[in-house]
Write a protein that holds these residues in place. Structure first.
Motif, PDB file in Angstrom:
ATOM      1  N   PRO A 105      45.615   9.879 -10.025  1.00 56.71           N
ATOM      2  CA  PRO A 105      44.956   9.805 -11.331  1.00 56.71           C
ATOM      3  C   PRO A 105      45.909   9.907 -12.514  1.00 56.71           C
ATOM      4  O   PRO A 105      45.767   9.176 -13.494  1.00 56.71           O
ATOM      5  N   ASN A 106      46.896  10.810 -12.429  1.00 60.08           N
ATOM      6  CA  ASN A 106      47.801  10.967 -13.572  1.00 60.08           C
ATOM      7  C   ASN A 106      48.693   9.743 -13.757  1.00 60.08           C
ATOM      8  O   ASN A 106      49.081   9.412 -14.880  1.00 60.08           O
ATOM      9  N   VAL A 107      48.984   9.044 -12.671  1.00 61.59           N
ATOM     10  CA  VAL A 107      49.790   7.828 -12.765  1.00 61.59           C
ATOM     11  C   VAL A 107      48.961   6.699 -13.386  1.00 61.59           C
ATOM     12  O   VAL A 107      49.441   5.966 -14.258  1.00 61.59           O
ATOM     13  N   GLN A 108      47.717   6.560 -12.940  1.00 66.15           N
ATOM     14  CA  GLN A 108      46.857   5.538 -13.527  1.00 66.15           C
ATOM     15  C   GLN A 108      46.672   5.788 -15.026  1.00 66.15           C
ATOM     16  O   GLN A 108      46.727   4.857 -15.837  1.00 66.15           O
ATOM     17  N   ALA A 109      46.479   7.045 -15.399  1.00 62.48           N
ATOM     18  CA  ALA A 109      46.329   7.388 -16.815  1.00 62.48           C
ATOM     19  C   ALA A 109      47.598   7.057 -17.598  1.00 62.48           C
ATOM     20  O   ALA A 109      47.537   6.541 -18.716  1.00 62.48           O
ATOM     21  N   ALA A 110      48.761   7.331 -17.003  1.00 57.05           N
ATOM     22  CA  ALA A 110      50.028   7.035 -17.675  1.00 57.05           C
ATOM     23  C   ALA A 110      50.195   5.530 -17.885  1.00 57.05           C
ATOM     24  O   ALA A 110      50.688   5.088 -18.929  1.00 57.05           O
ATOM     25  N   ILE A 111      49.761   4.731 -16.906  1.00 51.61           N
ATOM     26  CA  ILE A 111      49.846   3.270 -17.030  1.00 51.61           C
ATOM     27  C   ILE A 111      48.942   2.786 -18.155  1.00 51.61           C
ATOM     28  O   ILE A 111      49.338   1.939 -18.970  1.00 51.61           O
ATOM     29  N   PHE A 112      47.725   3.297 -18.226  1.00 46.61           N
ATOM     30  CA  PHE A 112      46.809   2.894 -19.305  1.00 46.61           C
ATOM     31  C   PHE A 112      47.395   3.240 -20.672  1.00 46.61           C
ATOM     32  O   PHE A 112      47.309   2.455 -21.620  1.00 46.61           O
ATOM     33  N   ARG A 113      47.989   4.424 -20.780  1.00 51.85           N
ATOM     34  CA  ARG A 113      48.557   4.828 -22.071  1.00 51.85           C
ATOM     35  C   ARG A 113      49.799   3.993 -22.405  1.00 51.85           C
ATOM     36  O   ARG A 113      50.074   3.720 -23.574  1.00 51.85           O
ATOM     37  N   HIS A 114      50.550   3.607 -21.381  1.00 45.08           N
ATOM     38  CA  HIS A 114      51.691   2.734 -21.619  1.00 45.08           C
ATOM     39  C   HIS A 114      51.214   1.371 -22.128  1.00 45.08           C
ATOM     40  O   HIS A 114      51.778   0.830 -23.088  1.00 45.08           O
ATOM     41  N   LEU A 115      50.172   0.833 -21.499  1.00 44.07           N
ATOM     42  CA  LEU A 115      49.627  -0.448 -21.943  1.00 44.07           C
ATOM     43  C   LEU A 115      49.075  -0.345 -23.365  1.00 44.07           C
ATOM     44  O   LEU A 115      49.165  -1.294 -24.145  1.00 44.07           O
ATOM     45  N   ALA A 116      48.495   0.804 -23.695  1.00 40.78           N
ATOM     46  CA  ALA A 116      47.938   0.996 -25.043  1.00 40.78           C
ATOM     47  C   ALA A 116      49.028   0.906 -26.106  1.00 40.78           C
ATOM     48  O   ALA A 116      48.761   0.507 -27.246  1.00 40.78           O
ATOM     49  N   GLN A 117      50.258   1.274 -25.748  1.00 38.72           N
ATOM     50  CA  GLN A 117      51.371   1.237 -26.688  1.00 38.72           C
ATOM     51  C   GLN A 117      52.083  -0.110 -26.691  1.00 38.72           C
ATOM     52  O   GLN A 117      52.942  -0.353 -27.539  1.00 38.72           O
ATOM     53  N   SER A 118      51.716  -0.981 -25.745  1.00 38.03           N
ATOM     54  CA  SER A 118      52.404  -2.267 -25.617  1.00 38.03           C
ATOM     55  C   SER A 118      51.894  -3.252 -26.667  1.00 38.03           C
ATOM     56  O   SER A 118      50.697  -3.276 -26.967  1.00 38.03           O
TER      57      SER A 118
END
Length: 333
Positions: A236-249
């Motif tokens: 879960p924490n990895v999936q959340a980190a990916i979503f937040r990374h995409l949000a900054q892209s």
């Protein structure tokens, strides 16, 4: 109550104790405050609107627990507690159990809600010998047409939903799938070769800063993030980190009118490719759960004078029915 009954009560309990002078002064001050509050209430009471949203079973308990620790407005019959408290600014880090954005209006806000939801998913770290089970429902052209036109858009009159099941070992050495109705298990090096991102690389992506645009690491050729989260079962924490990374892209766009395969409302978040295609991740519009992906034309496209695609043409659409860890190939629970 008649006089005789009052006499009985007096004899039983005795006279009331006279309150102290300090208590009288405190009561007098409270009364003055109450009177002052009532004078202001007509013009100064803030307006509150309640937004209802659906939580999945996995996060409902967390949300309910958080509400207990939040600000509570209690109405007692026959009492007026004075004006409602002033609205407080939303903290930069939302309280546990409270969605970051109740009315997300951008791709970044939707992705933050999706990250918040992902973090509340139950999880237990898998063993290396366990398997990632990925079950998708894919909208595709019928096999005969697909063989002749592999790159064409999905034609509604020739399309069908296909359930695709895959098993990948956590250590990346074994894969399994159904071929002609038979479960086939293969190991890397035994006539087949593939490259999977190593588990240690996956679990290291615990924050947006640790997530690269293309996932690279030991045993990885590079995988687009948009495809990565549908090809691996990640913590879960990895999936959340990916979503937040995409949000900054840069270039992430919001398509609030995306529609899921089964008709449920979904929102699409993605990027524009080649100027006319939108590569979108699909999220449930109410729960913010990640549910699939699609590739859709966002405008007509002409190549060498020929119309290649029309706005609204869907080239790929997949819904992730299950992304779970299981013990062996063939397990689906």
């Amino acid at each position: 109550m008649d006089v005789d009954e009052i006499d009985v009560l007096r004899e039983a309990f005795g006279p009331d104790e006279v309150p102290s002078q300090a208590a009288q002064n405190q009561a007098r001050a409270a009364l003055r405050q109450r009177m002052s509050s009532k004078e202001q209430r007509v013009t100064s009471r803030p307006m509150f609107r309640r937004r209802q949203f659906v939580l999945t079973a996995g996060i409902a308990v967390a949300a309910a627990a958080a509400v207990v620790t939040g600000v509570a407005v209690v109405a007692t019959r026959g009492e007026d507690r004075g004006p409602a408290p002033k609205a407080q600014p939303v903290p930069s880090t939302p309280a546990k159990g409270v969605l970051p954005y109740l009315r997300p209006a951008s791709a970044a806000e939707y992705l933050e809600n999706a990250a918040w939801t992902a973090e509340r998913r139950p999880w237990q770290d898998p063993r290396p010998d366990q398997f990632m089970y990925i079950e998708t429902l894919q909208l595709r052209n019928k096999p005969a047409y697909e063989r002749e036109h592999p790159n064409d858009a999905i034609r509604p009159e020739l399309s069908e939903n296909r359930k695709v099941q895959e098993w990948w070992s956590v250590d990346g050495q074994t894969r399994a799938s159904y071929e002609n109705g038979r479960l086939v298990v293969a190991k890397v090096g035994q006539g087949e070769y593939w490259t999977r991102v190593e588990w240690s690389t996956i679990t290291a992506m615990t924050s947006p800063e640790k997530v690269p645009d293309a996932v690279r690491g030991p045993g990885s050729l590079g995988v687009d993030l948009d495809a990565f989260i549908g090809q691996y079962v990640v913590p879960p924490n990895v999936q959340a980190a990916i979503f937040r990374h995409l949000a900054q892209s840069p270039g992430m766009t919001l398509n609030p009118d995306a529609v899921n395969i089964d008709g449920r409302p979904a929102v699409g978040l993605g990027r524009t490719l080649k100027g006319y295609l939108s590569q979108e991740l699909l999220f449930d519009k109410e729960t913010y759960q990640f549910i699939g992906e699609r590739l859709v034309a966002i405008k007509d496209h002409v190549t060498h004078g020929d119309l290649v695609s029309r706005r609204g043409d869907v080239f790929r659409q997949a819904i992730y029915a299950k992304l779970i860890i299981v013990d062996k190939p063939g397990d689906t629970q």
